[in-house]
Enzyme design. Sequence first.
Site: not given
Length: 774
Positions: A497, A499
């Site tokens: 999780h 960018s």
Amino acid sequence: MRLMQDPVQVLLIFAKEDNQSDGFWWACDRAGYRCNIARTPESALECFLDKHQEIIVIDHRNSRYFDAEDICRSIRATKPSEHAVILAVVPRTSADQEETSILPLLNAGFNRQFMENSSITACYNELVQIEHGEVRSQFKLRACNAVFTALDHCQEAIEITSEDHVIQYVNPAFEQMMGYHKGELIGRELTELPKSDKNCADLLDTINTFIKKGKEWQGVYYTRRKSGDSIQQQVKITPVIGQGGKIRHFVSLKRLHCANENSNQLYKSHHDDKYTGDNSQSESHSCRCKNRRKDSIDIKLITSQSSDAPLYSAQQHRGDSSMARIHSMTIEAPITKVINIINAAQENSPVTVAEALDRVLEILRTTELYSPQLGTKDEDPHTSDLVGGLMTDGLRRLSGNEYVFSKNVNLSHSLLSVPNTTNDVPPCVVQLLENEESWDFNIFELEAVTNKRPLVYLGLKVFARFGVCEFLNCAEATLRAWLQVIEANYHSSNSYHNSTHAADVLHATAFFLRKERVKGSLDHLDEVAALIAATIHDVDHPGRTNSFLCNAGSELAVLYNDMAVLESHHTALAFQLTTTDSKCNIFKNIDRNHYRTLRQAIIDMVLATEMTKHFEHVNRFVNSINKPMASEETSSHNDSSDCERIANIKNFPDIQILIKRMMIKCADVANPCRPLELCIEWAGRISEEYFAQTEEEKRKGLPVVMPVFDRNTCSIPKSQISFIDYFITDMFDAWDAFAHLPVLMQHLANNYKYWKTLDELKCKSLRLPSENNY
């Protein structure tokens, strides 16, 4: 029903105050009991009749002042004493003296004896033992009187048998229905009573099989009255577990299934029946009469279609009037309309259709309309752990350990090097982004060349392609600053999780928006909302699931009441980051009404990524979009009609919402539909994140949400197979039926086959033995 009275009342009967009476007095005070003291037999009896104490302590050490046994007998002669425990305080015997028998005390009415001991602790222990033993048992017996009084006045026929099917109780309604007097029934075995030959041959065996396993059985059963008439009853038999965890009784609730031609009375029921779909009851269900009930959610009104129905009592009339008012209400929620239509259809339907509609009504009244009932899939620990970890918000067991989010919100973007314009993008990035419209675009290569900042670069390219700056009336520099701030608040330390995942979801969303049916169904505002939602949908994700945060009692779990914790945080933080600094506020120049509409659409899409509502979103999409479109396509096959149908969706905002939700959901979990190399990489990353969570849960003493994700024992292929089976296949089948995505479905089939091969070879890793290790 409350079975304990608080506090317990104690009566001390001592002719004179001494250490022993004081010991019991202070013991009562310590235990929180109410205590009264009586000095004479007359005052003792008067006090007991006034207060009905549960424990009575009588001084039996000296007969000079009063006769303790006479006092006990006089108290026992009163009716309230049947629920009292009477304790005799007897003198302590010497070592050479033989202890006397307790039988005279028991014959006089005492329950226990207490050897003289003025210690407060000894008195306290004795009273507490009595409370937890005899007193609480007496409270239960007292409650039984109320329960049996209720049963005696109940209009539903009730029969209670022992575990050996010996009748122990029948109420007056049962006597009236069956024509027997209870004296003719109690003590007899059920097998001794006449049976009706109208039942299916194996029905009794089926019932016995059910109830002996401790399961409740309900259905239709024929029985024979004392007069010899066969009557049809709706029966519910409930096993009662007693001492030792064994079945001790069976409670049967019976009422006439319909107006029987041999019966002289019409019995009315005021209780709800639930007809289950068990195979063991399917035959009995088909026997139900055509008289239908008008249903509310908790109350049933049975109306007779007979012209000679009996008169109602005033109380019944008031109840019927209340029901009439309920049915005349104009609360026209869609589900209410559906239920009313089904009720009306039942009136003149054949029996088999009416039975089916009954089952439909039962299903519609549940609150979990879109949650599947777990079948064999959830027996696999990988599936059950994934489902439990992703679709629940934890065991709600709070702990002293708290997971605290990073409070270093990166509002500044001065430390990050981003291009001033799209023309300043490095050549290697430009070359990679030439292929960004392809589904096979490799996001990990972009991650590598941008030093783990792929979101800014991909965002600039995608947002420019969809004219986001033009729609928002914002400068490209504002968009760059916004993308930079959002990416800075993704945690690069997360294996999954981060960018890169956000950029991957943005890429998938942009790909879907270019499909003809999706593009034709949505407005420009919907497209902008979808791209922004994809960009922010996991901002500040801690690399832990909602279940973890709820179990750890995190600040955010407390803030959002354990409901959609992360998804609520992502949207709230994204808007906070956007609006607190004018340099990155991409919304500052748009119309207020447009902003409100855009904001609502973004929030709705991000919240749709929360997995507890997964099946609700998928089923709504299938029922509202897939099925109607398939129905229309069967009646018209020309292209123009399809274009007209798609264009017409813009006139239905509710349908557009369902499309946007399904689109971001599919984009969010599209990893199994990516090319195999990308799919393998994503599987390794999410597994690593789950491994880290399991380790932290064990380290902090928190409930382990997904035990199979143990680094030393987990089979990653099994976890991927479970995830695809349970969450991915149906959802992407539905999305493909709408958006037409053959390349995704081909990748999904290939990847699934790959994981199956690994599993069959008993591999727990990401690669085949012949390949390089991951």
